[in-house]
Design a protein around this motif. Structure first.
Motif, PDB file in Angstrom:
ATOM      1  N   SER A   1      75.052  88.941  82.094  1.00 34.05           N
ATOM      2  CA  SER A   1      74.340  90.182  82.375  1.00 34.05           C
ATOM      3  C   SER A   1      75.226  91.383  82.036  1.00 34.05           C
ATOM      4  O   SER A   1      76.381  91.456  82.464  1.00 34.05           O
ATOM      5  CB  SER A   1      73.943  90.251  83.845  1.00 34.05           C
ATOM      6  OG  SER A   1      73.439  91.539  84.155  1.00 34.05           O
ATOM      7  N   LEU A   2      74.655  92.323  81.300  1.00 39.74           N
ATOM      8  CA  LEU A   2      75.373  93.565  81.006  1.00 39.74           C
ATOM      9  C   LEU A   2      75.300  94.528  82.188  1.00 39.74           C
ATOM     10  O   LEU A   2      76.045  95.506  82.235  1.00 39.74           O
ATOM     11  CB  LEU A   2      74.783  94.230  79.763  1.00 39.74           C
ATOM     12  CG  LEU A   2      74.950  93.420  78.476  1.00 39.74           C
ATOM     13  CD1 LEU A   2      74.166  94.052  77.340  1.00 39.74           C
ATOM     14  CD2 LEU A   2      76.410  93.280  78.117  1.00 39.74           C
ATOM     15  N   LEU A   3      74.415  94.255  83.145  1.00 39.81           N
ATOM     16  CA  LEU A   3      74.266  95.130  84.313  1.00 39.81           C
ATOM     17  C   LEU A   3      75.339  94.899  85.366  1.00 39.81           C
ATOM     18  O   LEU A   3      75.789  95.837  86.009  1.00 39.81           O
ATOM     19  CB  LEU A   3      72.878  94.945  84.933  1.00 39.81           C
ATOM     20  CG  LEU A   3      71.690  95.193  84.007  1.00 39.81           C
ATOM     21  CD1 LEU A   3      70.383  94.953  84.747  1.00 39.81           C
ATOM     22  CD2 LEU A   3      71.746  96.580  83.409  1.00 39.81           C
ATOM     23  N   ASP A   4      75.748  93.617  85.547  1.00 38.42           N
ATOM     24  CA  ASP A   4      76.732  93.331  86.598  1.00 38.42           C
ATOM     25  C   ASP A   4      77.854  92.394  86.155  1.00 38.42           C
ATOM     26  O   ASP A   4      78.754  92.088  86.933  1.00 38.42           O
ATOM     27  CB  ASP A   4      76.046  92.781  87.845  1.00 38.42           C
ATOM     28  CG  ASP A   4      75.242  91.515  87.590  1.00 38.42           C
ATOM     29  OD1 ASP A   4      75.452  90.845  86.555  1.00 38.42           O
ATOM     30  OD2 ASP A   4      74.386  91.191  88.438  1.00 38.42           O
ATOM     31  N   GLY A   5      77.805  91.886  84.920  1.00 46.48           N
ATOM     32  CA  GLY A   5      78.862  91.015  84.417  1.00 46.48           C
ATOM     33  C   GLY A   5      78.764  89.567  84.842  1.00 46.48           C
ATOM     34  O   GLY A   5      79.630  88.763  84.498  1.00 46.48           O
ATOM     35  N   LEU A   6      77.697  89.195  85.561  1.00 39.58           N
ATOM     36  CA  LEU A   6      77.572  87.824  86.056  1.00 39.58           C
ATOM     37  C   LEU A   6      77.009  86.884  84.999  1.00 39.58           C
ATOM     38  O   LEU A   6      76.057  87.220  84.290  1.00 39.58           O
ATOM     39  CB  LEU A   6      76.683  87.780  87.295  1.00 39.58           C
ATOM     40  CG  LEU A   6      77.219  88.500  88.532  1.00 39.58           C
ATOM     41  CD1 LEU A   6      76.201  88.437  89.665  1.00 39.58           C
ATOM     42  CD2 LEU A   6      78.543  87.893  88.974  1.00 39.58           C
ATOM     43  N   VAL A   7      77.601  85.688  84.935  1.00 36.19           N
ATOM     44  CA  VAL A   7      77.092  84.619  84.068  1.00 36.19           C
ATOM     45  C   VAL A   7      75.863  84.026  84.761  1.00 36.19           C
ATOM     46  O   VAL A   7      75.843  83.844  85.979  1.00 36.19           O
ATOM     47  CB  VAL A   7      78.179  83.536  83.866  1.00 36.19           C
ATOM     48  CG1 VAL A   7      77.625  82.350  83.103  1.00 36.19           C
ATOM     49  CG2 VAL A   7      79.389  84.128  83.157  1.00 36.19           C
TER      50      VAL A   7
END
Length: 103
Positions: free
Chosen positions: A72-78
């Motif tokens: 996710s580009l919003l929070d960096g989570l895979v």
């Protein structure tokens, strides 16, 4: 909070990554189709991680070019079923200037 100018907004291509370096940090900038700019660490959290600025962008996700992990580009989570995260950087756009905000 420090803000560091990193790239001209007008030179960012939509749905493509742009690598930039801030100090010792390698960062990937992404301009989404809605005009928003997001910045994350430019390395997949996979043990043999790929360069995320070279990945495919779909919506607000980038796919690792080597292992297809969805990040996710919003929070960096895979995203599931994989796990992990990359560092997310705060971005500010003023006119044609893109800034990374650092503590």
């Amino acid at each position: 909070m420090r803000r560091i100018e990193v790239y001209p907004y007008s030179k960012l291509y939509e749905q493509m990554g742009q690598p930039v370096t801030v100090g010792d940090s390698n960062i990937a900038l992404f301009k989404l189709s809605n005009g928003e700019v997001h910045a994350i660490e430019n390395r997949s959290p996979h043990p043999k991680g790929g360069i995320l600025s070279e990945g495919l962008v779909s919506g607000h996700y980038v796919f690792c070019p080597l292992y297809d992990w969805k990040i996710s580009l919003l929070d960096g989570l895979v995203q599931s079923p994989d796990t992990g995260s990359v560092k997310k950087y705060e971005v500010k756009v003023e006119g044609d200037k893109v800034y990374i905000l650092l503590d």
